[in-house]
Design a protein around this motif. Structure first.
Motif, mmCIF file in Angstrom:
data_model
loop_
_atom_site.group_PDB
_atom_site.id
_atom_site.type_symbol
_atom_site.label_atom_id
_atom_site.label_comp_id
_atom_site.label_asym_id
_atom_site.label_seq_id
_atom_site.Cartn_x
_atom_site.Cartn_y
_atom_site.Cartn_z
ATOM 1 N N ALA A 1 -28.535 9.953 -26.338
ATOM 2 C CA ALA A 1 -29.624 8.976 -26.307
ATOM 3 C C ALA A 1 -29.755 8.338 -24.930
ATOM 4 N N ARG A 2 -28.645 8.083 -24.265
ATOM 5 C CA ARG A 2 -28.683 7.458 -22.941
ATOM 6 C C ARG A 2 -29.175 8.427 -21.865
ATOM 7 N N LEU A 3 -28.691 9.676 -21.934
ATOM 8 C CA LEU A 3 -29.036 10.637 -20.899
ATOM 9 C C LEU A 3 -30.475 11.108 -21.008
ATOM 10 N N GLY A 4 -30.920 11.375 -22.248
ATOM 11 C CA GLY A 4 -32.269 11.885 -22.445
ATOM 12 C C GLY A 4 -32.519 13.118 -21.600
ATOM 13 N N GLN A 5 -33.685 13.110 -20.912
ATOM 14 C CA GLN A 5 -34.042 14.220 -20.009
ATOM 15 C C GLN A 5 -33.900 13.819 -18.550
ATOM 16 N N ALA A 6 -33.287 12.657 -18.321
ATOM 17 C CA ALA A 6 -33.264 12.093 -16.970
ATOM 18 C C ALA A 6 -32.170 12.676 -16.084
ATOM 19 N N HIS A 7 -31.241 13.426 -16.667
ATOM 20 C CA HIS A 7 -30.116 13.921 -15.871
ATOM 21 C C HIS A 7 -29.908 15.421 -16.104
ATOM 22 N N PRO A 8 -30.831 16.234 -15.621
ATOM 23 C CA PRO A 8 -30.666 17.681 -15.785
ATOM 24 C C PRO A 8 -29.408 18.166 -15.069
ATOM 25 N N GLY A 9 -28.742 19.129 -15.697
ATOM 26 C CA GLY A 9 -27.523 19.673 -15.122
ATOM 27 C C GLY A 9 -26.260 19.052 -15.661
ATOM 28 N N VAL A 10 -26.370 17.849 -16.263
ATOM 29 C CA VAL A 10 -25.201 17.199 -16.852
ATOM 30 C C VAL A 10 -25.087 17.642 -18.305
ATOM 31 N N GLU A 11 -23.930 18.165 -18.694
ATOM 32 C CA GLU A 11 -23.729 18.699 -20.034
ATOM 33 C C GLU A 11 -22.486 18.094 -20.686
ATOM 34 N N VAL A 12 -22.422 18.181 -22.009
ATOM 35 C CA VAL A 12 -21.245 17.720 -22.742
ATOM 36 C C VAL A 12 -20.212 18.836 -22.743
ATOM 37 N N ALA A 13 -19.054 18.568 -22.141
ATOM 38 C CA ALA A 13 -17.988 19.571 -22.074
ATOM 39 C C ALA A 13 -17.045 19.467 -23.265
#
Length: 700
Positions: free
Chosen positions: A146-158
């Protein structure tokens, strides 16, 4: 022993010679490890001596991905195989990331030589990928989405764990995220890795791994293994395929789902076969965790207690029926037969009622012996032991048992100390207990609680010294345990005292401060005073300073550690819209069990009630001016935040300094950030409290 689960930790947990104690004490472990070591040296060209020898590791050895993964594979497999040879057969295995390879090898999918080749190929391919970053965040996967949304492309849940999530991505994308305000209010820790594992950055490495898996023949697993990529039981045939392992490397480790699968399997004994207690900790944070279950860390997190942790683990398994030969332990000589001394008896027949001995002192006839340590404490010791077992989910306690090594944490320590106070009437400070978190120390603290040598009621000695004390006020959980690292890091000869006491629910900030003022004046009757606190503690410290100055005393400096109450010109704090919004959001997190802090409090009802009561008191509080300087250490480097704090406090103090410190609100008092916080605190004390002159000497 048919309800056992083996837990295998992931990369980053191996930071030293974790296997040294087992190598010294267990000849069977030593022989198996040496065989593995030869195999890895021949197949991979890597010498794993640093895993068992404190003197063998050159600088930076454990930072290498290849060394980490091979070391964890060999350490976990050797420990697990030894237990299986003793009859401890797991009904389930769960490994985190590289730990899944150890689990599969224990299950018989590959031989040790094959596993070494595969792990070496995997780790080498991962090490050769583009640079990246990873950060652990105290929030659920859903909250971060919910916080990340589409604003941080390239960041993923590891890694998606219970209450904690690890994010990964390219350096630029992660830097944008960490420099912004998306993660404000969350505990964020940058991990000591140079690549973005378990993300799309691993695509090329996954392709190389696929080829390596194809080249190695495999067998169907003989034991059940939880799959990282699904969080469910691995399909026995799919576990042998390159697709399974490529997906595992490139995708999210669904740790919370995997732990759910494990808990649903009916296991009641969980054994962590690797350094630290990371997997046990995740298990205990899970909402389905049952305190009646038993956890056994084999190595633990404290190197200086490694042998005690290993022996405790072996003892626990022996109690549960494992065929452990204690005589096999190196340095433990096999006991020799000895004759016992003759016992003297009175000349009384068994059927005699003993009437002829009436009037004689029976103790004069009985053989005398000296009391064992702790004997005579019976009832108290049993009460404390029951409380200890309930808090940790263990079946018994011995003097050397370590609360933190067994999966406890600071918040559960707060709950335990509250239980001790209610059941024994002994008040033990959480900070005093966590300084040496063993059962023996807890029992000693309970016994000494009423002695004259104890500090005055409502105070905790966080650090000895001479001269005027530095007083730090308890946080919103009525605890000063969070100041331990700070007190140890301060470069001052002055003592540091915590102001900590059980405050009634519903107490106002003014009432809480008044009790602390009475406690500190029992230590130091006259000013000047040095006073501070973190978060809610800073607000109470400000009110305590107001009460002291109103009584004609001087406060040389007020230390506000990422906490303050804004000036509302006599109105309640709740009339500040931004402050109200932040506190209501925090309350919602606690009420709904969101985020790591909310999830912890959801499992600790009493601290949860205390926290919510303190937040309500904060919102009702009406801050008033205090004629003393204030220094605010804020976990924010943004100039706009500093300007906002300065405006909010401009009319409350004679002067206000704003100094940024590293970390965030939840991590600033812990390593690696606490050193910088200590330096700024020392600087403030030196500037404003440069003299130790007192109008009355502090009492010891």
């Amino acid at each position: 022993m048919d309800r056992v689960a083996f837990l295998l930790p992931g990369q980053g947990t191996l930071t030293g010679a974790a296997g040294a104690a087992a190598y010294r004490l267990q000849p069977s472990f030593r022989a198996a490890f040496d065989t593995w070591r030869e195999t890895v040296r021949d197949v991979c060209g890597v010498d794993l001596a640093p895993v068992v020898d404190e003197q063998a590791a050159p600088g930076g050895w454990f930072e290498d991905t290849v060394h980490q993964q091979l070391g964890l594979l060999v350490l976990g497999h050797t420990l697990g195989r030894n237990l299986m040879d003793l009859g401890v057969t797991p009904s389930a295995l769960l490994g985190n990331s590289i730990g899944e390879y150890t689990a599969a090898t224990l299950a018989g999918v590959w031989s040790p030589e094959q596993a070494a080749r595969l792990v070496h190929a995997r780790a080498t391919a991962m090490r050769d990928t583009e640079p990246g970053r990873m950060a652990a965040v105290t929030a659920s996967r859903a909250e971060l989405a919910a916080r990340l949304g589409q604003a941080h492309p390239g960041v993923e849940v590891a890694v998606a764990g219970p209450g904690r999530t690890v994010l990964a991505g390219p350096c630029a994308a992660m830097d944008r995220l960490l420099d912004g305000d998306t993660l404000d209010g969350l505990d964020v820790r940058l991990l000591d890795v140079r690549h973005a594992f378990h993300s799309s950055a691993m695509t090329e490495a996954a392709d190389a791994l696929r080829a390596a898996v194809v080249a190695e023949p495999s067998q169907a697993p003989a034991l059940r293994v939880v799959a990282n990529s699904t969080g469910t039981w691995a399909d026995p045939e799919h576990l042998r395929t390159p697709d399974h392992w490529a997906r595992q490397l490139r995708g999210t480790v669904r740790l919370e789902s995997g732990l759910t699968t494990l808990l649903d399997a009916g296991c009641d004994l969980y054994v962590e076969l690797g350094p630290g207690t990371s997997t046990i900790g995740a298990l205990r944070r899970h909402t389905a965790w049952d305190p009646a279950h038993t956890t056994v860390p084999f190595i633990g997190a404290e190197p200086d207690r490694a042998e005690a942790t290993l022996l405790r683990a072996l003892g626990t398994l022996w109690e549960r029926g494992a065929g452990i030969d204690l005589a096999e332990l190196a340095g433990t000589p096999r006991p020799r037969r000895r004759s016992l001394p003759v016992q003297s008896y009175d000349p009384v027949e068994p059927e005699d009622d003993g009437a002829h001995t009436a009037g004689r002192d029976a103790s004069a006839r009985a053989p005398q012996r000296s009391a064992e340590p702790g004997e005579g404490r019976g009832g108290l010791a049993r009460t404390v032991e029951r409380l200890w077992c309930a808090a940790l989910g263990v079946n018994g306690a011995s003097a050397g048992d370590d609360f933190l090594a067994l999966g406890g944490e600071s918040l559960s320590a707060v709950t335990l100390m509250g239980d001790v106070r209610r059941r024994t009437a002994a008040t033990v400070a959480v900070a005093d207990f966590l300084a040496d978190p063993t059962f023996g120390n807890l029992l000693a603290l309970v016994e000494r609680a009423g002695e004259a040598a104890a500090p005055p009621a409502g105070t905790v000695r966080l650090r000895p010294g001479t001269g005027r004390p530095v007083f730090l006020v308890a946080d919103s959980l009525d605890s000063t345990a969070g100041y331990q690292e700070l007190a140890a890091a301060l470069d001052t000869t002055r003592p540091v005292h915590g102001l900590e006491s059980a405050q009634p629910l519903g107490s106002s900030v003014s009432h809480i401060a008044g009790r602390h003022v009475a406690a500190l004046r029992a230590v130091q009757p006259e000013g000047p005073y040095t006073l501070g606190g973190w978060s809610f503690g800073a607000v109470v410290a400000q009110e305590a300073a107001r009460q002291l100055t109103g009584a004609g005393q001087r406060v040389d400096v007020l230390l506000c550690l990422d906490g303050y109450a804004p000036d509302r010109k006599g109105r309640p704090v709740a009339t500040d819209p931004a402050f109200l919004t932040a506190q209501l959001r925090l309350q919602a997190d606690v009420l709904l069990g969101r985020g790591t802090f909310g999830a912890k409090l959801a499992r600790a009802p009493r601290p949860r009630r205390v926290f919510l009561s303190r937040i309500r008191a904060l919102l009702r509080h009406r801050p008033r001016p205090v004629p003393c300087p204030a220094v605010v250490l804020t976990a924010s480097a943004r100039p706009a935040d500093a300007a906002r704090i300065r405006r909010a406090l401009a009319l409350l103090h004679t002067s206000t300094e704003i100094r940024p410190v590293p970390g965030d609100h939840w991590s600033m008092l812990t390593a690696p950030h606490v050193g910088a916080v200590a330096r700024e605190t020392d600087r403030a004390i030196a500037l404003h409290g440069h003299t130790d002159r007192t109008d009355g000497e502090p009492r010891p």
